[in-house]
Design an enzyme around this catalytic site. Structure first.
Site, mmCIF file in Angstrom:
data_model
loop_
_atom_site.group_PDB
_atom_site.id
_atom_site.type_symbol
_atom_site.label_atom_id
_atom_site.label_comp_id
_atom_site.label_asym_id
_atom_site.label_seq_id
_atom_site.Cartn_x
_atom_site.Cartn_y
_atom_site.Cartn_z
ATOM 1 N N HIS A 98 0.854 -1.434 0.223
ATOM 2 C CA HIS A 98 0.094 0.059 -0.214
ATOM 3 C C HIS A 98 0.786 1.192 -0.358
ATOM 4 O O HIS A 98 0.435 2.646 0.070
ATOM 5 C CB HIS A 98 -0.846 0.082 1.154
ATOM 6 C CG HIS A 98 -0.253 0.429 2.358
ATOM 7 N ND1 HIS A 98 -0.028 -0.734 3.113
ATOM 8 C CD2 HIS A 98 -0.059 1.251 2.731
ATOM 9 C CE1 HIS A 98 0.570 -0.162 4.165
ATOM 10 N NE2 HIS A 98 0.549 1.599 4.245
ATOM 11 N N ASP A 128 0.126 -7.465 1.514
ATOM 12 C CA ASP A 128 0.446 -6.059 1.730
ATOM 13 C C ASP A 128 1.861 -6.241 1.632
ATOM 14 O O ASP A 128 3.129 -5.798 2.409
ATOM 15 C CB ASP A 128 -0.586 -5.556 2.883
ATOM 16 C CG ASP A 128 0.027 -3.927 3.005
ATOM 17 O OD1 ASP A 128 0.107 -3.451 1.554
ATOM 18 O OD2 ASP A 128 -0.022 -3.534 4.166
ATOM 19 N N SER A 202 4.891 2.874 8.427
ATOM 20 C CA SER A 202 4.547 1.670 7.058
ATOM 21 C C SER A 202 5.725 1.083 6.147
ATOM 22 O O SER A 202 6.325 2.168 5.402
ATOM 23 C CB SER A 202 3.460 1.866 5.916
ATOM 24 O OG SER A 202 2.007 2.011 7.209
#
Length: 453
Positions: A98, A128, A202
Site C-alpha cells: 500500500h 501487503d 508502514s
C-alpha cells in the site's frame, strides 16, 4: 550530629535499596546497539501519483462534453510517504504494497541523505508486501532477516520508520500477540505489538533484541492506542523469490471448499479433536478430485504442514509449489489416508464461499458466477454475468454505489459472461484510475464508477 543508630539505619537503606535499583535497571534493555545496527539500512519512501478527478456520470456522458464542455479535465498530484529497509547490497528494498501501489514516481532517501529513483519489482496485495529496487554506485548497508516463528509473546521489539515524515524514529514495546487475524486479507497472520506505529511507519522493520528484522510494520488500529500490527518476516521470505523474478506471487490451489470442525461435527464423525478442515465440496476437474479427495474427508496436513482449521489449510496450500506432488493426509471413516496431490495454481481474486461456490473479491465486492438457478430466483431475464453477493462497508465498491444482488454485465464496455472473464477484466483494469461497471439492478441497467484512487 548523626548518632550511631542513625549511621546503622543509613547503611541499612543503602544496602537495601542499591540492589533494588540494580534489579530494576536490569529489566529495561538498551536499544542503542539495535538502532546502530539496523538504522543505516532503513529508508524513507516518497511516492507521487497523478490523479484525474472523476465526475461520475457526467464524466461518461458525451452530451455534457460536446454541448457544455463539462466536466473540464482536471488532474492533481497525490503524495504519500512510508518506510522500507534494504535487504541486499545492490539495492533491493522491502516495504508495504500500500506504500507504493499505483505510484507514478518513487523516491527513496537513505539514512545518509542520498536519494534515488525507485522501481517496483514486485507486489503482493494479499500480504501487503512489495519489493522495490534502486541502483546505487556502491554496496549499501543491509538488515539481517530473522526467524519470526521463534518470536515469543512478551519479547521486546523495536520499530524503526518515518512516522509523519519524521525520519528514523525509533519506538519500543513488546510482542502483545501472534497470529492475529484483522480481516485485511486471506493470509492474515500478524504480529501484534504495543510499539508505537503511526502513518509513515508502514514498511519499516520490526526488530528483535538481536537486531534481526522479524516483521514489517503494516497497520494500526485508529480507535485504540498501543495496538499495531506487523507482517511476520517469514511470510515475506516465502514470497521474495517470486516478487523478484515474476513480479507477483504464484500460490498453490487444491480445489476444495472446507469448513472448521465444531464440537457437534467432531462428535458426529467420531473425531478425537477439532483440528483439521472438513471438506464440504470437491470441485470437478481440480487437483483434489483428481487425487481422490472426497466430501467428508478431514484434511489434517498438506505437504507435511499441519492443518488445524480452514485458515491454516489455505496457508498450507498456498505455500506449496505449483505443479509439485505433495502428500495430503486426510481422516476418512476413522482411518488416516495419505493422498498424492499435484498442486494447481490459485487464480488472483479467486476464493471459495462458505456455501462451496467459487467466488472472487475485488475492491470490497464479492461476486459469484450467475447461474440459471440464481437468475430464476432473482427474476432476471439475463443469463450471463456475475452476481454481487457481498459488499464490505467503506470499500471502493461500496463508495462506488455497488449493491448486493447487482449483476455486473460489463467492465469498461467489455462483456462479462462468467467468473473467469470477470477476474481477467478486473486484473486488466488494476492500473486504471477508474473502472466503469454496467450493472443490472431490479430490472434496470445502471452505470457505476469505481474510483481506484
Amino acid at each position: 550530629m548523626v548518632t550511631r543508630k542513625g549511621k546503622v539505619f543509613i547503611l541499612f537503606l543503602l544496602f537495601t535499596l542499591l540492589p533494588l535499583k540494580t534489579a530494576f535497571g536490569a529489566v529495561l534493555p538498551s536499544f542503542t546497539d539495535i538502532v546502530k545496527k539496523v538504522g543505516p539500512a532503513v529508508v524513507n519512501i516518497y511516492t507521487t501519483q497523478r490523479v484525474k478527478m472523476d465526475f461520475g456520470w457526467f464524466d461518461q456522458d458525451e452530451f455534457w462534453r460536446r454541448f457544455f464542455g463539462f466536466p473540464p479535465e482536471r488532474e492533481f498530484t497525490r503524495r504519500s510517504l512510508g518506510s522500507g529497509f534494504i535487504i541486499s547490497p545492490d539495492g533491493y528494498i522491502l516495504t508495504n504494497h500500500h506504500v507504493v501501489a499505483r505510484a507514478d514516481k518513487i523516491k527513496v532517501k537513505l539514512s545518509d541523505g542520498r536519494e534515488y529513483e525507485g522501481e517496483i519489482k514486485g507486489t503482493d496485495k494479499d500480504t501487503d508486501l512489495a519489493l522495490i529496487k534502486i541502483d546505487p554506485k556502491e554496496a549499501l548497508p543491509t538488515v539481517l532477516l530473522g526467524d519470526s516463528d521463534k518470536l515469543e509473546v512478551g519479547e521486546w521489539v523495536v520499530a524503526i520508520g518515518n512516522p509523519f515524515g519524521l525520519e528514523h524514529t525509533v519506538t519500543a514495546g513488546i510482542v502483545s500477540a501472534k497470529h492475529r487475524v484483522i480481516g485485511s486479507g486471506p493470509y492474515d497472520n500478524f504480529i501484534q505489538t504495543d510499539a508505537s506505529i503511526n502513518p509513515g511507519n508502514s514498511g519499516g522493520p520490526l526488530c528483535n533484541m538481536a537486531g534481526e528484522v522479524v516483521g514489517i510494520n503494516t497497520a494500526i488500529v485508529a480507535q485504540g492506542q498501543g495496538i499495531g500490527f506487523a507482517v511476520p518476516v517469514n511470510l515475506a521470505k516465502d514470497i521474495l523469490f517470486d516478487l523478484k523474478i515474476r513480479g507477483s506471487v504464484m500460490r498453490g490451489w487444491l480445489g476444495v471448499s472446507a469448513q472448521d470442525i465444531t464440537d457437534d461435527i467432531a462428535k458426529n464423525l467420531n473425531l478425537k479433536t477439532r483440528e483439521g478442515a472438513l471438506v464440504a465440496e470437491v470441485f470437478p476437474g481440480e487437483p483434489a478430485e483428481k487425487a481422490g479427495v472426497k466430501v467428508g474427508d478431514v484434511i489434517v496436513s498438506v505437504g507435511n504442514i499441519p492443518v488445524k482449521d480452514v485458515r491454516s489449510l489455505l496457508y498450507a496450500v498456498a505455500k506449496q509449489k505449483v505443479g509439485s506432488m505433495v502428500p495430503v493426509v486426510v481422516m476418512r471413516n476413522g482411518e488416516k489416508l495419505t493422498l498424492k496431490v499435484t498442486i494447481g495454481e490459485r487464480k488472483e481474486g479467486l476464493k471459495i464461499s462458505s456455501r462451496g461456490e467459487k467466488e472472487a473479491e475485488f475492491y470490497g465486492m464479492i461476486v459469484q458466477e450467475l447461474t440459471p438457478q440464481m437468475a430464476q430466483e432473482l427474476g432476471l431475464k439475463i443469463k450471463k454475468g456475475v452476481l454481487v453477493t457481498g459488499i464490505k462497508p467503506g470499500s471502493i465498491a461500496h463508495q462506488g454505489g455497488i449493491m448486493e444482488k447487482d449483476v455486473i454485465i460489463q467492465i469498461n464496455s467489455k462483456g462479462i459472461e462468467n467468473l473467469d472473464n470477470f477476474i481477467t477484466e478486473m486484473k486488466n483494469s488494476a492500473q486504471s484510475e477508474t473502472v466503469l461497471l454496467l450493472v443490472v439492478r431490479e430490472g434496470r441497467t445502471l452505470l457505476r464508477t469505481l474510483r481506484l484512487n
